[in-house]
Write an enzyme that holds these catalytic residues in place. Structure first.
Site, PDB file in Angstrom:
ATOM      1  N   ALA A  33       0.462  -0.893   0.198  1.00 18.40           N
ATOM      2  CA  ALA A  33      -0.096   0.039  -0.050  1.00 18.40           C
ATOM      3  C   ALA A  33       0.880   1.041   0.047  1.00 18.40           C
ATOM      4  CB  ALA A  33      -0.905  -0.312   1.521  1.00 18.40           C
ATOM      5  N   VAL A 132     -19.409  -9.243  -3.846  1.00 16.64           N
ATOM      6  CA  VAL A 132     -19.441 -10.342  -4.053  1.00 16.64           C
ATOM      7  C   VAL A 132     -17.936 -11.927  -4.293  1.00 16.64           C
ATOM      8  CG1 VAL A 132     -20.052 -11.205  -6.889  1.00 16.64           C
ATOM      9  CG2 VAL A 132     -20.738  -9.157  -6.069  1.00 16.64           C
ATOM     10  N   GLY A 134     -17.183 -13.262  -1.950  1.00 15.70           N
ATOM     11  CA  GLY A 134     -16.129 -13.660  -1.150  1.00 15.70           C
ATOM     12  C   GLY A 134     -14.634 -12.856  -1.418  1.00 15.70           C
ATOM     13  N   GLU A 190     -27.652 -16.155   5.477  1.00 15.44           N
ATOM     14  CA  GLU A 190     -27.742 -14.909   5.847  1.00 15.44           C
ATOM     15  C   GLU A 190     -28.760 -15.014   7.484  1.00 15.44           C
ATOM     16  OE1 GLU A 190     -26.662 -12.163   3.372  1.00 15.44           O
ATOM     17  OE2 GLU A 190     -25.390 -13.178   3.232  1.00 15.44           O
ATOM     18  N   LYS A 205     -25.803 -10.533  -6.273  1.00 10.61           N
ATOM     19  CA  LYS A 205     -24.476 -10.098  -6.681  1.00 10.61           C
ATOM     20  C   LYS A 205     -24.941 -10.076  -7.583  1.00 10.61           C
ATOM     21  CE  LYS A 205     -23.045 -12.500  -2.292  1.00 10.61           C
ATOM     22  NZ  LYS A 205     -22.835 -14.800  -1.828  1.00 10.61           N
ATOM     23  N   GLY A 302     -17.121 -16.606   4.378  1.00  7.05           N
ATOM     24  CA  GLY A 302     -16.260 -17.096   5.515  1.00  7.05           C
ATOM     25  C   GLY A 302     -15.305 -15.556   6.399  1.00  7.05           C
TER      26      GLY A 302
HETATM   27  N1  HSE Z   1     -24.380 -16.155   2.563  1.00  7.26           N
HETATM   28  C1  HSE Z   1     -24.018 -15.800   1.440  1.00  7.26           C
HETATM   29  C2  HSE Z   1     -23.297 -17.065   0.801  1.00  7.26           C
HETATM   30  C3  HSE Z   1     -23.094 -15.755   2.071  1.00  7.26           C
HETATM   31  O1  HSE Z   1     -24.082 -17.838   0.855  1.00  7.26           O
HETATM   32  O2  HSE Z   1     -22.275 -17.091   0.083  1.00  7.26           O
HETATM   33  C4  HSE Z   1     -21.862 -14.549   1.519  1.00  7.26           C
HETATM   34  O3  HSE Z   1     -22.230 -13.563   0.379  1.00  7.26           O
END
Ligand code: HSE
Length: 448
Positions: A33, A132, A134, A190, A205, A302
């Site tokens: 950075a 989007v 993760g 969620e 997403k 995660g």
């Molecule tokens: N609930 C979401 C999933 C978490 O299962 O992909 C990550 O956005």
């Protein structure tokens, strides 16, 4: 140079993961950075709760507005999720001249146009890689890595919970509700699990991916969504018998008439790589006209996988702190005054092929009635299978009397023709219950 000071809204799973990654890899991150990055303040609902990260150098407050109004903070990380409070906090942070990093897909999909406009007016950045898929750097890949391409379509497994449920149904023959309960226990689902199973999370997403792929405004309200809750073990098995797997896909495709924006269970040929993405993993297949199909795979949720994306956004923000706001990568990949007004197609105007499953009274003439209805709507049949009980239907699906399951795969046809055909088929006295319809996509290079 003075460290960049970070304030985190929400010290839950992803917040703690972000603190851990920043402290474990701090030296290396600072080398990238160009400045040290320091978390100085965080908000949490319960001050007494034990944290999964070191907090001795972080001032913890219950008031998230204390962070967005703190003149000592340069960058606000929004990890509380949801719509209203998150929006208020993000807009306040922007008004106060702070850059924002968020993992909140619902916020960006629904309020992103307004938020980006406010950020642009103020000359600050709002980064959302973690929103989007993760840890997969899919926003960066599409927005920057593929910027020489005209993107034709993308298809993704972008909800880990749904993918985990479908995988367990197939591999372990487990029941839908059992697997969902486990996904909730593991912390993937969620807060409202219907967002996962009914396709809302994936549609959030997908809305974001479509905007940056095609240079269109965010239009979550026009996304078609259908969940996985009606898929039975039998569907999973029948699909397999035809050489397909059922995946819950988000699909965005540019056509001459407009953009398809749809989330639904989809039969995908089992030999496709994406058909073999199992468990909670995510994958996004993006077809650019120059590069061809490209596939991005990784953990979609995660603590540390999501923190990986959050920290990458922090690094991006820190690197551009001193750049001219007009020369940054645009929020939606295309310059804000160059967005296209390509319409989003209604689902009834989308063309796909179909898997149909129906329970028929097993007597002469039934199939002739069904095929006559299909043919009157220009729907041509690609394959057909009739099963008594060879593929063990669940007890709850068993019907008394001489009925059989009939499965039909069709060629491509507009959804409105299929809707009309299904209504007619369901009205036949020889058809028991509803017709189950699952769309099929080959995900071929040429989309045929
Ligand atoms: N609930 C979401 C999933 C978490 O299962 O992909 C990550 O956005």
């Amino acid at each position: 140079m003075k460290p960049v000071r970070i304030g985190i809204l929400g010290l839950g799973t992803v917040g703690s993961g972000t603190v851990n990654v920043l402290s474990r890899n701090g030296k290396e991150i600072a080398r990238r950075a160009g400045r040290e990055i320091k978390v100085v303040q965080a908000s949490a609902r319960d001050l007494k709760k034990e944290r999964a990260c070191p907090t001795k150098d972080i001032k913890i407050t219950q008031d998230p507005f204390a962070i967005v109004n703190n003149p000592e903070i340069d960058v606000v990380i929004e990890l509380i999720g949801g719509y209203d409070l998150a929006k208020e906090l993000v807009l306040k942070a922007i008004e106060n001249g702070k850059h924002v990093v968020t993992a909140n897909k619902a916020l960006i999909a629904v309020h992103g146009n307004e938020i980006f406009q406010a950020a642009q007016n103020k000359g600050v950045m709002v980064a959302f890689e973690a929103a989007v898929a993760g840890g997969i750097p899919i926003i960066k890949a599409i927005r920057e890595g593929l910027s020489g391409n005209s993107i034709e379509w993308l298809a993704g497994i972008i909800n880990g919970t749904g993918n985990y449920i479908l995988t367990e149904m197939r591999d372990a023959g487990r029941d839908f509700s059992d697997v969902l309960a486990e996904a909730q226990k593991l912390g993937y689902a969620e807060a409202d699990p219907t967002f996962d199973v009914e396709g809302v999370d994936a549609a959030h997403k997908l809305t974001i991916l479509a905007a940056i792929a095609f240079g269109i405004p965010l239009q979550f309200d026009k996304a078609y969504m259908e969940g996985i809750s009606k898929i039975t073990e039998s569907d999973v098995e029948y699909a397999q018998a035809f050489g397909y797997r059922i995946k819950h896909l988000g699909i965005a495709r540019r056509t001459e008439q407009g953009v398809e924006l749809r989330v639904h269970p989809t039969l995908v040929p089992e030999r496709r790589l994406i058909a073999n993405v199992d468990g909670v993993m995510n994958a996004v297949l993006v077809k650019g006209d120059a590069v061809g199909p490209t596939l991005y795979y990784g953990a979609g949720a995660g603590a540390e996988p999501t923190a990986s994306a959050v920290v990458a956004d922090i690094v991006d923000v820190v690197r551009t702190l001193t750049t001219d706001p007009n020369n940054r990568v645009p929020h939606l990949a295309f310059q804000p005054d160059a967005l296209s007004d390509l319409p989003i197609l209604k689902m009834e105007d989308v063309e796909t092929s179909y898997y149909l499953r129906m329970q028929v009274i097993d007597k002469p003439g039934v199939m002739a009635d069904v095929t006559r209805i299909l043919s009157a709507r220009n729907i041509s049949i690609e394959a057909m299978l009739q099963k008594e009980s060879a593929i063990s239907p669940k007890a709850s699906e068993k019907k008394s009397g001489d009925t059989a399951s009939v499965i039909i795969l069709t060629h491509r046809i507009k959804e409105k023709n299929m809707n009309a055909a299904i209504t007619e088929i369901e009205a036949l006295a020889t058809i028991k219950g509803d017709v189950m319809r699952i769309r099929i996509e080959q995900l071929n290079k040429e989309w045929d």
